[in-house]
Scaffold this motif. Structure first.
Motif, PDB file in Angstrom:
ATOM      1  N   LEU A  64       0.831  -1.207   0.000  1.00 48.30           N
ATOM      2  CA  LEU A  64       0.000   0.000   0.000  1.00 48.30           C
ATOM      3  C   LEU A  64       0.862   1.253   0.000  1.00 48.30           C
ATOM      4  CD1 LEU A  64      -2.819  -0.846   2.570  1.00 48.30           C
ATOM      5  CD2 LEU A  64      -2.959  -0.879   0.073  1.00 48.30           C
ATOM      6  N   MET A  65       0.509   2.173  -0.899  1.00 51.45           N
ATOM      7  CA  MET A  65       1.225   3.445  -1.013  1.00 51.45           C
ATOM      8  C   MET A  65       0.229   4.535  -1.381  1.00 51.45           C
ATOM      9  SD  MET A  65       4.709   2.408  -3.009  1.00 51.45           S
ATOM     10  CE  MET A  65       5.742   3.569  -2.118  1.00 51.45           C
ATOM     11  N   ALA A  71      -4.361   7.595  -1.070  1.00 47.57           N
ATOM     12  CA  ALA A  71      -3.727   6.629  -0.175  1.00 47.57           C
ATOM     13  C   ALA A  71      -4.327   5.240  -0.377  1.00 47.57           C
ATOM     14  CB  ALA A  71      -3.908   7.067   1.276  1.00 47.57           C
ATOM     15  N   ASP A  72      -3.652   4.256   0.192  1.00 51.98           N
ATOM     16  CA  ASP A  72      -4.132   2.864   0.213  1.00 51.98           C
ATOM     17  C   ASP A  72      -4.243   2.230  -1.160  1.00 51.98           C
ATOM     18  OD1 ASP A  72      -4.396   3.004   3.044  1.00 51.98           O
ATOM     19  OD2 ASP A  72      -6.329   3.984   2.791  1.00 51.98           O
ATOM     20  N   ARG A  73      -3.383   2.626  -2.102  1.00 53.07           N
ATOM     21  CA  ARG A  73      -3.359   1.993  -3.425  1.00 53.07           C
ATOM     22  C   ARG A  73      -2.386   0.830  -3.385  1.00 53.07           C
ATOM     23  NH1 ARG A  73      -4.552   5.160  -7.914  1.00 53.07           N
ATOM     24  NH2 ARG A  73      -4.680   3.124  -8.923  1.00 53.07           N
ATOM     25  N   GLN A  74      -2.744  -0.282  -3.968  1.00 49.74           N
ATOM     26  CA  GLN A  74      -1.845  -1.422  -4.055  1.00 49.74           C
ATOM     27  C   GLN A  74      -0.878  -1.183  -5.210  1.00 49.74           C
ATOM     28  OE1 GLN A  74      -5.293  -4.272  -3.753  1.00 49.74           O
ATOM     29  NE2 GLN A  74      -3.655  -5.543  -2.871  1.00 49.74           N
ATOM     30  N   ALA A  75       0.369  -0.936  -4.885  1.00 50.71           N
ATOM     31  CA  ALA A  75       1.372  -0.577  -5.897  1.00 50.71           C
ATOM     32  C   ALA A  75       1.601  -1.689  -6.913  1.00 50.71           C
ATOM     33  CB  ALA A  75       2.685  -0.209  -5.219  1.00 50.71           C
ATOM     34  N   CYS A  76       1.315  -2.928  -6.548  1.00 53.24           N
ATOM     35  CA  CYS A  76       1.518  -4.041  -7.487  1.00 53.24           C
ATOM     36  C   CYS A  76       0.449  -4.075  -8.571  1.00 53.24           C
ATOM     37  CB  CYS A  76       1.567  -5.375  -6.746  1.00 53.24           C
ATOM     38  SG  CYS A  76       0.001  -5.871  -6.002  1.00 53.24           S
ATOM     39  N   LEU A  77      -0.658  -3.352  -8.370  1.00 54.19           N
ATOM     40  CA  LEU A  77      -1.762  -3.366  -9.334  1.00 54.19           C
ATOM     41  C   LEU A  77      -1.863  -2.087 -10.151  1.00 54.19           C
ATOM     42  CD1 LEU A  77      -4.580  -4.994  -7.158  1.00 54.19           C
ATOM     43  CD2 LEU A  77      -3.012  -6.101  -8.778  1.00 54.19           C
ATOM     44  N   VAL A  78      -0.996  -1.116  -9.893  1.00 57.68           N
ATOM     45  CA  VAL A  78      -1.036   0.172 -10.581  1.00 57.68           C
ATOM     46  C   VAL A  78       0.114   0.232 -11.582  1.00 57.68           C
ATOM     47  CG1 VAL A  78      -0.919   2.676 -10.303  1.00 57.68           C
ATOM     48  CG2 VAL A  78      -2.073   1.281  -8.570  1.00 57.68           C
ATOM     49  N   THR A  79      -0.207   0.541 -12.833  1.00 55.47           N
ATOM     50  CA  THR A  79       0.802   0.644 -13.882  1.00 55.47           C
ATOM     51  C   THR A  79       1.451   2.018 -13.853  1.00 55.47           C
ATOM     52  OG1 THR A  79      -0.479  -0.870 -15.243  1.00 55.47           O
ATOM     53  CG2 THR A  79       1.191   0.414 -16.366  1.00 55.47           C
ATOM     54  N   VAL A  80       2.764   2.041 -14.034  1.00 57.36           N
ATOM     55  CA  VAL A  80       3.540   3.278 -14.064  1.00 57.36           C
ATOM     56  C   VAL A  80       2.976   4.225 -15.124  1.00 57.36           C
ATOM     57  CG1 VAL A  80       5.772   4.169 -14.864  1.00 57.36           C
ATOM     58  CG2 VAL A  80       5.692   2.303 -13.204  1.00 57.36           C
ATOM     59  N   ALA A  81       2.873   5.504 -14.767  1.00 55.04           N
ATOM     60  CA  ALA A  81       2.518   6.566 -15.712  1.00 55.04           C
ATOM     61  C   ALA A  81       3.563   7.667 -15.567  1.00 55.04           C
ATOM     62  CB  ALA A  81       1.129   7.113 -15.424  1.00 55.04           C
ATOM     63  N   GLU A  82       3.970   8.240 -16.662  1.00 57.57           N
ATOM     64  CA  GLU A  82       4.987   9.294 -16.659  1.00 57.57           C
ATOM     65  C   GLU A  82       4.612  10.397 -15.671  1.00 57.57           C
ATOM     66  OE1 GLU A  82       8.363  11.270 -17.275  1.00 57.57           O
ATOM     67  OE2 GLU A  82       7.933   9.333 -18.204  1.00 57.57           O
ATOM     68  N   GLY A  83       5.567  10.748 -14.788  1.00 58.32           N
ATOM     69  CA  GLY A  83       5.364  11.833 -13.841  1.00 58.32           C
ATOM     70  C   GLY A  83       4.553  11.476 -12.617  1.00 58.32           C
ATOM     71  N   MET A  84       4.180  10.223 -12.468  1.00 56.84           N
ATOM     72  CA  MET A  84       3.365   9.769 -11.336  1.00 56.84           C
ATOM     73  C   MET A  84       4.052  10.122 -10.021  1.00 56.84           C
ATOM     74  SD  MET A  84       2.199   5.832 -10.718  1.00 56.84           S
ATOM     75  CE  MET A  84       0.778   5.866 -11.799  1.00 56.84           C
ATOM     76  N   GLN A  85       3.271  10.600  -9.061  1.00 59.04           N
ATOM     77  CA  GLN A  85       3.771  10.949  -7.731  1.00 59.04           C
ATOM     78  C   GLN A  85       3.414   9.820  -6.766  1.00 59.04           C
ATOM     79  OE1 GLN A  85       5.548  13.810  -6.992  1.00 59.04           O
ATOM     80  NE2 GLN A  85       5.478  14.248  -9.186  1.00 59.04           N
ATOM     81  N   VAL A  86       4.437   9.194  -6.203  1.00 64.11           N
ATOM     82  CA  VAL A  86       4.249   8.068  -5.292  1.00 64.11           C
ATOM     83  C   VAL A  86       4.866   8.435  -3.955  1.00 64.11           C
ATOM     84  CG1 VAL A  86       4.736   5.618  -4.918  1.00 64.11           C
ATOM     85  CG2 VAL A  86       4.400   6.471  -7.248  1.00 64.11           C
ATOM     86  N   CYS A  87       4.130   8.178  -2.877  1.00 67.73           N
ATOM     87  CA  CYS A  87       4.640   8.482  -1.539  1.00 67.73           C
ATOM     88  C   CYS A  87       4.571   7.243  -0.666  1.00 67.73           C
ATOM     89  CB  CYS A  87       3.819   9.585  -0.881  1.00 67.73           C
ATOM     90  SG  CYS A  87       3.928  11.167  -1.728  1.00 67.73           S
ATOM     91  N   SER A  88       5.603   7.051   0.148  1.00 66.81           N
ATOM     92  CA  SER A  88       5.566   5.995   1.149  1.00 66.81           C
ATOM     93  C   SER A  88       4.392   6.269   2.071  1.00 66.81           C
ATOM     94  CB  SER A  88       6.859   5.977   1.962  1.00 66.81           C
ATOM     95  OG  SER A  88       7.970   5.789   1.119  1.00 66.81           O
ATOM     96  N   GLN A  89       3.765   5.204   2.536  1.00 66.65           N
ATOM     97  CA  GLN A  89       2.599   5.373   3.406  1.00 66.65           C
ATOM     98  C   GLN A  89       2.991   4.983   4.822  1.00 66.65           C
ATOM     99  OE1 GLN A  89      -1.330   4.592   1.824  1.00 66.65           O
ATOM    100  NE2 GLN A  89      -1.694   3.228   3.532  1.00 66.65           N
ATOM    101  N   PHE A  90       2.661   5.838   5.766  1.00 57.99           N
ATOM    102  CA  PHE A  90       2.985   5.592   7.162  1.00 57.99           C
ATOM    103  C   PHE A  90       1.706   5.325   7.925  1.00 57.99           C
ATOM    104  CE2 PHE A  90       6.281   8.227   5.333  1.00 57.99           C
ATOM    105  CZ  PHE A  90       7.401   7.459   5.622  1.00 57.99           C
TER     106      PHE A  90
END
Length: 98
Positions: A64-65, A71-90
C-alpha cells in the motif's frame, strides 16, 4: 535484492517521495520500485514495522502506497505513468479514517 535482467527502455520517470525513479513503461509501480532498490513501501499502523510487496498479485496489502494523492493503493496493481507521484505510506493512510 532485485535487479532487471535487461535495463532497456528505462524511459519513464516516476517520483517516490519527491525523488525521481527511472522505470520501464508498463511496469507496475511495485516492480519499478523494487528494481530501483526500494526496500520500504509503507509502515504498519500498530508497530511501525517496514513493509514491502509480498505477493505482487493483489492478494495481500503489504505494498500500500499513496499514488497521485490517493492513499491505500496497491502498488503491485497500478501501472507506471509518466510523472506519477508516489509516496511511502505511514500507518493507516486514509483507510484508517473511514
Amino acid at each position: 535484492m532485485f535487479r532487471r535482467l535487461w535495463a532497456d527502455d528505462l524511459s519513464a520517470t516516476i517520483f517516490l517521495d519527491g525523488r525521481p525513479v527511472l522505470c520501464r513503461p508498463g511496469d507496475s509501480v511495485a516492480a519499478a520500485l523494487l528494481a530501483a532498490g526500494v526496500e520500504r513501501f509503507r509502515t504498519t499502523p500498530v508497530s511501525g514495522a517496514d513493509r514491502m510487496p509480498y505477493c505482487m498479485i493483489g492478494n495481500c496489502f503489504d505494498c500500500l502506497m499513496e499514488i497521485d494523492g490517493q492513499a491505500d493503493r496497491q502498488a503491485c496493481l497500478v501501472t507506471v505513468a509518466e510523472g506519477m507521484q508516489v509516496c511511502s505510506q505511514f500507518g493507516t493512510g486514509s483507510f484508517g479514517t473511514l
